[in-house]
Design a protein around this motif. Structure first.
Motif, PDB file in Angstrom:
ATOM      1  N   ILE A  95      36.154   1.886  -4.401  1.00 16.97           N
ATOM      2  CA  ILE A  95      36.089   3.102  -3.318  1.00 16.97           C
ATOM      3  C   ILE A  95      34.239   3.758  -3.993  1.00 16.97           C
ATOM      4  CG2 ILE A  95      37.908   3.970  -2.512  1.00 16.97           C
ATOM      5  CD1 ILE A  95      37.577   6.053  -4.991  1.00 16.97           C
TER       6      ILE A  95
ATOM      7  N   THR B 246      43.408   0.012   9.064  1.00 15.36           N
ATOM      8  CA  THR B 246      43.264   1.860   9.193  1.00 15.36           C
ATOM      9  C   THR B 246      42.979   1.739  10.861  1.00 15.36           C
ATOM     10  OG1 THR B 246      42.703   2.585   7.846  1.00 15.36           O
ATOM     11  CG2 THR B 246      43.287   3.723   8.993  1.00 15.36           C
TER      12      THR B 246
ATOM     13  N   GLY C 169      48.065  -9.650   7.995  1.00 17.83           N
ATOM     14  CA  GLY C 169      45.818  -9.015   7.940  1.00 17.83           C
ATOM     15  C   GLY C 169      45.473  -9.371   6.727  1.00 17.83           C
TER      16      GLY C 169
ATOM     17  N   GLY D   1      48.616   6.598  -3.406  1.00 14.88           N
ATOM     18  CA  GLY D   1      46.795   6.991  -3.376  1.00 14.88           C
ATOM     19  C   GLY D   1      45.632   6.793  -3.658  1.00 14.88           C
TER      20      GLY D   1
ATOM     21  N   GLY E 229      45.186  -6.256   1.575  1.00 15.26           N
ATOM     22  CA  GLY E 229      46.988  -7.649   1.769  1.00 15.26           C
ATOM     23  C   GLY E 229      46.281  -9.039   0.892  1.00 15.26           C
TER      24      GLY E 229
ATOM     25  N   LEU F 206      46.382   0.576  12.984  1.00 14.64           N
ATOM     26  CA  LEU F 206      48.300   0.507  13.124  1.00 14.64           C
ATOM     27  C   LEU F 206      48.691   0.459  14.395  1.00 14.64           C
ATOM     28  CD1 LEU F 206      47.124   3.772  10.764  1.00 14.64           C
ATOM     29  CD2 LEU F 206      48.476   1.655  10.075  1.00 14.64           C
TER      30      LEU F 206
ATOM     31  N   LYS G 284      51.031   7.167  10.224  1.00 12.83           N
ATOM     32  CA  LYS G 284      51.283   5.952   9.743  1.00 12.83           C
ATOM     33  C   LYS G 284      52.613   6.304   9.270  1.00 12.83           C
ATOM     34  CE  LYS G 284      47.611   4.143   6.720  1.00 12.83           C
ATOM     35  NZ  LYS G 284      47.167   4.572   4.944  1.00 12.83           N
TER      36      LYS G 284
ATOM     37  N   LEU H  10      49.866 -13.835   8.298  1.00 14.44           N
ATOM     38  CA  LEU H  10      49.862 -13.430  10.436  1.00 14.44           C
ATOM     39  C   LEU H  10      48.376 -13.074   9.900  1.00 14.44           C
ATOM     40  CD1 LEU H  10      52.519 -11.431  11.576  1.00 14.44           C
ATOM     41  CD2 LEU H  10      52.566 -14.238  10.575  1.00 14.44           C
TER      42      LEU H  10
ATOM     43  N   THR I 230      49.394  -4.856   6.292  1.00  8.67           N
ATOM     44  CA  THR I 230      48.625  -4.309   5.610  1.00  8.67           C
ATOM     45  C   THR I 230      46.903  -4.932   6.780  1.00  8.67           C
ATOM     46  OG1 THR I 230      48.184  -6.927   4.559  1.00  8.67           O
ATOM     47  CG2 THR I 230      49.110  -5.160   3.526  1.00  8.67           C
ATOM     48  N   VAL I 231      47.885  -4.023   7.521  1.00  4.49           N
ATOM     49  CA  VAL I 231      46.949  -4.653   8.765  1.00  4.49           C
ATOM     50  C   VAL I 231      45.186  -3.166   8.792  1.00  4.49           C
ATOM     51  CG1 VAL I 231      48.153  -5.011  10.398  1.00  4.49           C
ATOM     52  CG2 VAL I 231      48.240  -3.112  10.548  1.00  4.49           C
TER      53      VAL I 231
ATOM     54  N   GLU J  75      51.010   1.626   4.397  1.00  8.74           N
ATOM     55  CA  GLU J  75      50.862   2.632   3.945  1.00  8.74           C
ATOM     56  C   GLU J  75      49.550   2.705   2.218  1.00  8.74           C
ATOM     57  OE1 GLU J  75      51.846   5.925   4.466  1.00  8.74           O
ATOM     58  OE2 GLU J  75      53.315   5.219   6.585  1.00  8.74           O
ATOM     59  N   PHE J  76      50.137   2.550   1.342  1.00  5.56           N
ATOM     60  CA  PHE J  76      48.872   2.206   0.740  1.00  5.56           C
ATOM     61  C   PHE J  76      48.242   3.425   0.143  1.00  5.56           C
ATOM     62  CE2 PHE J  76      50.407  -2.191   2.416  1.00  5.56           C
ATOM     63  CZ  PHE J  76      50.836  -2.571   1.609  1.00  5.56           C
TER      64      PHE J  76
ATOM     65  N   TYR K 191      49.302 -10.307  18.650  1.00  7.03           N
ATOM     66  CA  TYR K 191      49.067  -9.022  18.288  1.00  7.03           C
ATOM     67  C   TYR K 191      49.899  -8.218  19.631  1.00  7.03           C
ATOM     68  CZ  TYR K 191      48.423  -8.793  13.346  1.00  7.03           C
ATOM     69  OH  TYR K 191      48.368  -8.788  12.191  1.00  7.03           O
TER      70      TYR K 191
ATOM     71  N   ARG L  63      44.101 -13.323  13.304  1.00  6.84           N
ATOM     72  CA  ARG L  63      44.722 -13.387  14.893  1.00  6.84           C
ATOM     73  C   ARG L  63      43.082 -14.256  14.939  1.00  6.84           C
ATOM     74  NH1 ARG L  63      41.034  -8.553  14.826  1.00  6.84           N
ATOM     75  NH2 ARG L  63      40.921  -8.951  12.839  1.00  6.84           N
TER      76      ARG L  63
HETATM   77  N1  LIG Z   1      44.282   4.021  -0.320  1.00  7.51           N
HETATM   78  C1  LIG Z   1      43.115   3.458   0.087  1.00  7.51           C
HETATM   79  O1  LIG Z   1      42.178   4.193  -1.208  1.00  7.51           O
HETATM   80  C2  LIG Z   1      42.870   2.912   0.748  1.00  7.51           C
HETATM   81  C3  LIG Z   1      41.884   2.247   1.434  1.00  7.51           C
HETATM   82  C4  LIG Z   1      41.285   1.466   1.818  1.00  7.51           C
HETATM   83  C5  LIG Z   1      42.825   1.002   2.846  1.00  7.51           C
HETATM   84  N2  LIG Z   1      43.563   1.552   2.514  1.00  7.51           N
HETATM   85  C6  LIG Z   1      44.938   1.616   3.475  1.00  7.51           C
HETATM   86  O2  LIG Z   1      44.950   0.262   3.032  1.00  7.51           O
HETATM   87  C7  LIG Z   1      45.513  -0.386   4.721  1.00  7.51           C
HETATM   88  C8  LIG Z   1      44.977  -1.514   4.794  1.00  7.51           C
HETATM   89  O3  LIG Z   1      43.255  -1.466   5.262  1.00  7.51           O
HETATM   90  P1  LIG Z   1      42.753  -2.440   4.434  1.00  7.51           P
HETATM   91  O4  LIG Z   1      41.245  -1.513   3.865  1.00  7.51           O
HETATM   92  O5  LIG Z   1      42.920  -4.138   3.257  1.00  7.51           O
HETATM   93  O6  LIG Z   1      42.313  -3.173   5.819  1.00  7.51           O
HETATM   94  P2  LIG Z   1      40.907  -4.353   6.022  1.00  7.51           P
HETATM   95  O7  LIG Z   1      40.518  -5.275   4.908  1.00  7.51           O
HETATM   96  O8  LIG Z   1      39.796  -3.585   6.722  1.00  7.51           O
HETATM   97  O9  LIG Z   1      41.957  -5.107   7.550  1.00  7.51           O
HETATM   98  C9  LIG Z   1      43.018  -5.564   7.583  1.00  7.51           C
HETATM   99  C10 LIG Z   1      43.632  -6.419   8.045  1.00  7.51           C
HETATM  100  O10 LIG Z   1      43.491  -6.303   9.307  1.00  7.51           O
HETATM  101  C11 LIG Z   1      43.812  -7.016  10.191  1.00  7.51           C
HETATM  102  N3  LIG Z   1      42.839  -6.653  11.819  1.00  7.51           N
HETATM  103  C12 LIG Z   1      41.627  -5.670  11.644  1.00  7.51           C
HETATM  104  N4  LIG Z   1      41.616  -5.687  13.289  1.00  7.51           N
HETATM  105  C13 LIG Z   1      42.694  -5.602  13.187  1.00  7.51           C
HETATM  106  C14 LIG Z   1      43.217  -5.918  15.135  1.00  7.51           C
HETATM  107  N5  LIG Z   1      42.736  -5.138  16.270  1.00  7.51           N
HETATM  108  N6  LIG Z   1      44.150  -5.867  15.258  1.00  7.51           N
HETATM  109  C15 LIG Z   1      44.795  -5.874  14.465  1.00  7.51           C
HETATM  110  N7  LIG Z   1      45.014  -6.618  13.434  1.00  7.51           N
HETATM  111  C16 LIG Z   1      43.621  -6.376  12.315  1.00  7.51           C
HETATM  112  C17 LIG Z   1      42.232  -7.982   9.739  1.00  7.51           C
HETATM  113  O11 LIG Z   1      42.713  -9.568   9.863  1.00  7.51           O
HETATM  114  P3  LIG Z   1      42.982 -10.865  10.339  1.00  7.51           P
HETATM  115  O12 LIG Z   1      41.546 -11.111  10.768  1.00  7.51           O
HETATM  116  O13 LIG Z   1      43.202 -11.483   9.836  1.00  7.51           O
HETATM  117  O14 LIG Z   1      43.578 -10.424  11.805  1.00  7.51           O
HETATM  118  C18 LIG Z   1      42.464  -7.781   8.212  1.00  7.51           C
HETATM  119  O15 LIG Z   1      41.870  -8.506   7.100  1.00  7.51           O
HETATM  120  C19 LIG Z   1      46.041   0.247   5.759  1.00  7.51           C
HETATM  121  O16 LIG Z   1      46.755   1.077   5.853  1.00  7.51           O
HETATM  122  C20 LIG Z   1      44.374   1.925   5.195  1.00  7.51           C
HETATM  123  O17 LIG Z   1      45.176   2.936   5.500  1.00  7.51           O
HETATM  124  C21 LIG Z   1      43.903   2.734   1.306  1.00  7.51           C
END
Ligand SMILES: NC(=O)c1ccc[n+]([C@@H]2O[C@H](COP(=O)([O-])OP(=O)(O)OC[C@H]3O[C@@H](n4cnc5c(N)ncnc54)[C@H](OP(=O)(O)O)[C@@H]3O)[C@@H](O)[C@H]2O)c1
Length: 289
Positions: free
Chosen positions: A149, A82, A11, A143, A16, A85, A123, A38, A79-80, A107-108, A60, A40
């Motif tokens: 953001i 939230t 993801g 963090g 990611g 998960l 998580k 990887l 990096t899927v 996580e992240f 998946y 979808r």
């Molecule tokens: N610390 C912070 O401020 C912060 C902020 C945002 C996120 N995070 C954390 O970082 C991590 C990644 O978050 P992100 O915001 O980078 O994610 P994201 O951009 O929203 O999504 C990452 C990838 O997840 C895949 N995905 C989406 N829906 C899915 C589903 N139903 N099944 C399987 N795969 C799916 C997609 O890939 P494909 O379409 O290519 O399959 C998508 O590109 C999470 O754990 C989140 O909690 C942290």
């Protein structure tokens, strides 16, 4: 050197895609042999291919599909998103069956170890499951993302238009790291630490420890732009979003106001003492949508 040469990122979204980018830099420098992504969907992967990554379309829900994609992979970095998960369960099982050596769960964010509540609890449970199935893991506590953001109005932060809603006082210390710095740190650690040091290892990364009010004041001082800042009590944000499926503004505000930092300062960035992260204001100014 970790000896890890082949990586699969599951993801490639907000965090990611930058991890893939950093892995591809290491591939260009011949320190990494293979970077699989990887996904979808078969559509929209041209940029990844052009950069040298190998997108593999996976289902998946299919163990065979995941195991085949992970054949010959040393490290899976999940990096899927939230909301998805739960796919880490079949992904972890397939990684174990395919002989993957290390799993980095999605996580992240804040420190989820020992937590049972909400998103952090989910998580933590996902990571504990990796331990149960005997798959070594390394998790990255980072963090809040320092860059993106501030440009997301549904989080209350619309810095591009100078309008900010701060949940609570804005005076509490929190840990921030830009996504580029997280990606740099993740790839540095996974390619340079001995594999034995990475097994079941909690990595704490911190770009800057500061408060929301200090960040906003620093931004105004650096740019000369005056922000329109409103402070909203956390209870009001909770009430306002109570009918939303995911009250994301309240979630972020409560992490920044109540979540604290990643832990004691001497536990930050210990795997890479030479790491030179951006400040939050630098991350805001260098952000590219
Ligand atoms: N610390 C912070 O401020 C912060 C902020 C945002 C996120 N995070 C954390 O970082 C991590 C990644 O978050 P992100 O915001 O980078 O994610 P994201 O951009 O929203 O999504 C990452 C990838 O997840 C895949 N995905 C989406 N829906 C899915 C589903 N139903 N099944 C399987 N795969 C799916 C997609 O890939 P494909 O379409 O290519 O399959 C998508 O590109 C999470 O754990 C989140 O909690 C942290």
């Amino acid at each position: 050197m970790s000896g890890f040469k082949t990586f699969a990122v599951a993801g490639a979204g907000a965090i990611g895609s930058l991890i893939v980018d950093e892995l591809l830099r290491e591939k260009a420098a011949s320190k990494v042999d293979k970077v699989v992504v990887l996904t979808r969907s078969a559509a929209g992967n041209d940029a990844l291919v052009a950069q040298g990554a190998e997108p593999i379309v996976v289902d998946y829900d299919s163990s065979a599909s995941l195991q085949s994609a992970l054949h010959g992979i040393d490290v899976v970095i999940s990096t899927v998103t939230t909301a998805a998960l739960s796919v880490q369960e079949p992904l972890g099982d397939a990684a174990k069956a395919a002989g993957v050596k290390l799993f980095v769960p999605s996580e992240f964010g804040g420190d989820t170890t020992g937590r049972t509540d909400g998103l952090f609890g989910i998580k933590n449970a996902q990571r504990l499951r990796l331990k149960q199935i005997g798959l070594p893991w390394a998790m990255f506590i980072t963090g809040t993302f320092a860059d993106r953001i501030w440009y997301v109005p549904r989080l209350g932060f619309d810095i591009a238009n100078g309008k900010i809603e701060v949940g609570g006082t804005g005076d509490r210390l929190a840990s921030f790291t830009s996504r580029r710095d997280i990606a740099r740190y993740v790839v540095h650690v996974l390619t340079s630490l001995p594999a034995s040091k990475l097994h079941d290892h909690v990595v704490k990364v911190e770009g800057e420890r500061t408060t929301v009010n200090r960040v906003l004041a620093g931004y105004e001082a650096r740019t000369g732009k005056k922000l329109d800042i409103t402070h909203i009590p956390l209870e009001e944000l909770q009430e306002r979003g109570k009918n939303l499926p995911f009250n994301i503004q309240y979630l972020l505000a409560s992490i920044l106001e109540l979540g604290g930092t990643n832990g004691p300062e001497d536990e930050m960035n210990v795997e890479w003492p030479e790491f030179k992260p951006q400040t939050v204001v630098e991350a805001i100014l260098s952000f590219k949508p």
